[in-house]
Design an enzyme around this catalytic site. Sequence first.
Site, PDB file in Angstrom:
ATOM      1  N   LYS A 167      65.782  -7.726 -31.590  1.00 27.61           N
ATOM      2  CA  LYS A 167      65.672  -8.367 -30.323  1.00 27.61           C
ATOM      3  C   LYS A 167      66.970  -9.285 -30.350  1.00 27.61           C
ATOM      4  CE  LYS A 167      60.997  -7.797 -28.953  1.00 27.61           C
ATOM      5  NZ  LYS A 167      59.810  -8.404 -28.371  1.00 27.61           N
ATOM      6  N   ARG A 214      55.616  -4.743 -35.398  1.00 27.51           N
ATOM      7  CA  ARG A 214      56.004  -3.572 -34.724  1.00 27.51           C
ATOM      8  C   ARG A 214      57.412  -3.464 -34.918  1.00 27.51           C
ATOM      9  NH1 ARG A 214      57.970  -2.844 -29.505  1.00 27.51           N
ATOM     10  NH2 ARG A 214      57.266  -1.023 -28.323  1.00 27.51           N
TER      11      ARG A 214
END
Length: 264
Positions: free
Chosen positions: A210, A243
Amino acid sequence: MKPLLMGIVNATPDSFYDGDPQNNLASLTAKCKDYAENGVDIFDIGGESTRPNAEPVGAEEELRRVLPVIRAARAKWPEIPVSLDTVKIPVALEGLKNGVAIVNDVSGTPDKEMFKLVKDFNAQIVVMHTRGTPQEMQSLTDYRDLLGEIKEFLAGKIAEAVSCGVAKENVIIDVGFGFAKTREQNYELLKHLSFFKDLGVRMLVGLSRKTFLSQKREAAPKRKAQTLAANLVALQGGADILRVHDVKDTRKIMDFYRELEAAQ
């Protein structure tokens, strides 16, 4: 219960990290095979990007993208549960009919219809904190009490799910890294993940590649080292499910962490 490893399977042409117009059943099945061989516990299959400013996708197109992958994964690796990353009732319904075990709803606003659908199939649901839509969420980062407001939101969603008949053990929370949060707020969340453990349900953490992990404006493919480090911090904070895109390397991190815990 040992932490579980969820591998991201993006059946999209516009994911922020590995979206590819050439994504097709053969390439996505090959990705699942690689994940399975490297110790994945859950496949997370999605057909709509939720990156900031992503364009929405209709249910029919989303189903066209994900159903063949779901069916292939269930046929080839029946022992590995499938999670479906969707916010749409019709997509979730078809996924559940085809063997999906978890609905990963990143909308922040799953309603009673979604909860009842999950209950009817005795499935699990991930409820994530966010604000607004992908088009507007990064303008909605003003919090009086970041940790307290997110915890209150998630507690409310757990209660709503249970009131709709979902067993509490089938609810999974996600604090929503990168969704309606600044870089500094994401860091604060990562440092204080244990604050959410007394909600009494499992916690999924999605940090992989991210933007807030970037150093010197690195593109997503160059954020691997920071992702692995952040996932180790997340395990220390009580993450129950990681995840990730990097299944092989994250499995090594998780196995190391388990050995470290056992040695203490």
